[in-house]
Design an enzyme around this catalytic site. Sequence first.
Site, PDB file in Angstrom:
ATOM      1  N   TRP A  16       0.808  -1.245   0.000  1.00  0.00           N
ATOM      2  CA  TRP A  16       0.000   0.000   0.000  1.00  0.00           C
ATOM      3  C   TRP A  16       0.825   1.272   0.000  1.00  0.00           C
ATOM      4  CZ3 TRP A  16      -0.579  -3.055   4.641  1.00  0.00           C
ATOM      5  CH2 TRP A  16      -1.411  -4.157   4.479  1.00  0.00           C
ATOM      6  N   HIS A  17       2.002   1.231  -0.600  1.00  0.00           N
ATOM      7  CA  HIS A  17       2.832   2.431  -0.649  1.00  0.00           C
ATOM      8  C   HIS A  17       2.755   3.082  -2.035  1.00  0.00           C
ATOM      9  CE1 HIS A  17       5.464   0.738   2.869  1.00  0.00           C
ATOM     10  NE2 HIS A  17       4.231   1.013   3.215  1.00  0.00           N
TER      11      HIS A  17
END
Length: 584
Positions: free
Chosen positions: A517-518
């Site tokens: 989720w970056h």
Amino acid sequence: MALSKRVLFIFQAIECLCFFSLSQGNQQQFSLRNLPPLQKASSFPATHPEAYDYIIVGGGTAGCPLAATLSLKFKVLLLERGGSPYGNRNVSYMENFHIGLSNMAPDSASQAFISTDGVINARARVLGGGTSINAGFYSRASSSFIQQVGWDEDLVNESFPWVEDKIVQWPKIAPWQAALRDGLLQAGVSPFNGYTYDHVSGTKVGGTIFDDSGYRHTAADLLAAGDPNNLRVLLHASVDKIVFNTQQGRLKPRATGVQFTDENGRLHQAFLNSNRDSEVIVSAGAIGSPQLLLLSGIGPKNDLKNHRIPVVLHNKYVGKGMADNPMNSIFIPTKSPPRQSLIETVGITEAGVFIEASSGFGQSPESIHCHHGIMSAEIGQLSTIPPKQRSLEKAQEYAHTKLDLPKEIFQGGFILEKIDGPLSLGHLALIDTDVRKNPAVTFNYFSHPHDLTRCVYGIKTIERILNTNRFSELAAGFSMERVLNMSVQANVNFIPKHTNDTESLEQFCRDTVITIWHYHGGCHVGKVVDQQHRVLGVSGVRVVDGSTFSRSPGTNPQATVMMMGRYFGVKILRERLGQAAGCN
């Protein structure tokens, strides 16, 4: 805290006493009792609404500290599309981390999406944003990142502690994390840098936003540092578009407010006041911010016309340059069930690869048994299938597949590697004009060969870790080929697998890529916003969040994004009130 950091902190406290007076309001002790009321969007008055100095779209990782800071001197409206994190056990407790991510309800804190690459992902839909659903690891950006983006280093070094003093602490390191620490050092990822927030090569233990009881402290807590008399927070407020004055004769279209929909489906408009410095600040995240600009008429004109969106400003770069740090994980069976842990230890290699780990699963009554978090077979193969695609056949297919998995796959932990600053780039595009629905997102994982080379380096580093004395004590003695095969079987994405996944590390990387989720980009500095994050070509709009990044900061971005909200809040106050507001 290291001696040098203590000295720096004391020096800054003496030099900028008036800055702390501004930021904390008469030295008032930080307490969640000072949170502003969290109101439903439907409470917004239909007639004669108040006008605001700032309307902030997105009560997330950057939006909350930004709103708190600006409210110290100005009237602020914070609009969050999700609900409250408080009282939600799936958000608040580490043991239920996996449940918060797998909840497919329309009002859940996490909104799943699947990139066109076939990788399952998630975006936050809750006050506090990503800090309410992530793994809690806290680590600052590197000094080189701060220099590259051109931020004031003195203000950065004031803004990080502002966050840390309120919601960050050191973890009581879990056995699996201690094993990773020792394994990294034995595998040559050195030196050991101890407990530190700083981004330095080698192995370290970072901070966490979970306290000793496993309770999560989020960016929403930072709202308590604001002035509740100046700050209005609305939940379940989905901003449909920014409203512009586009009258002929104006040099630039100017934002006058926003249109949003409440939890009952009713439309509202919120307005900026007439002050020329008033702004709409978009902090909706790397998916939400470019999506909102497009829905508001800022983007590639042909794409906007295809969706019958009136063109306010043609900008071909909105939604472009999207990237996601690819992650690949290897499941390690253990002789006994490990204690649950999320990210606490990290190995920062010179090759641009980060090594982290997670283990175990929660056992609260809400917990889904026999799985281990985001990589679990249950979540990956069943509950993240979009509702319209679920069927009895799908469930039966999953159940049959699960029976074939070895029991060891439900007892152990993960070691994961992820790529720093991927060179593979993608894009975001609208599917329709409903802001509540996900746009189409493509990341093009491993399309650049250097990213694939680094992934292979990361997998080989994990193999060296598994061969250390420290991990031989924990692991069940499986060969690397067997471990890779188990990881392929339990992997969660919709990418077709190949027969040589365990023979070719390049193929293993491509086929088992997942996310942590970056993701970032879509509103890059110099293309969509200027150096002060004002949207180019219009007035009265800024973007303050990770959509402006060309790379994700540090090993995990939440520290820098929270700092960013505080940083730009103080910068804006200084712009409007003069340098004395910042003690320069």
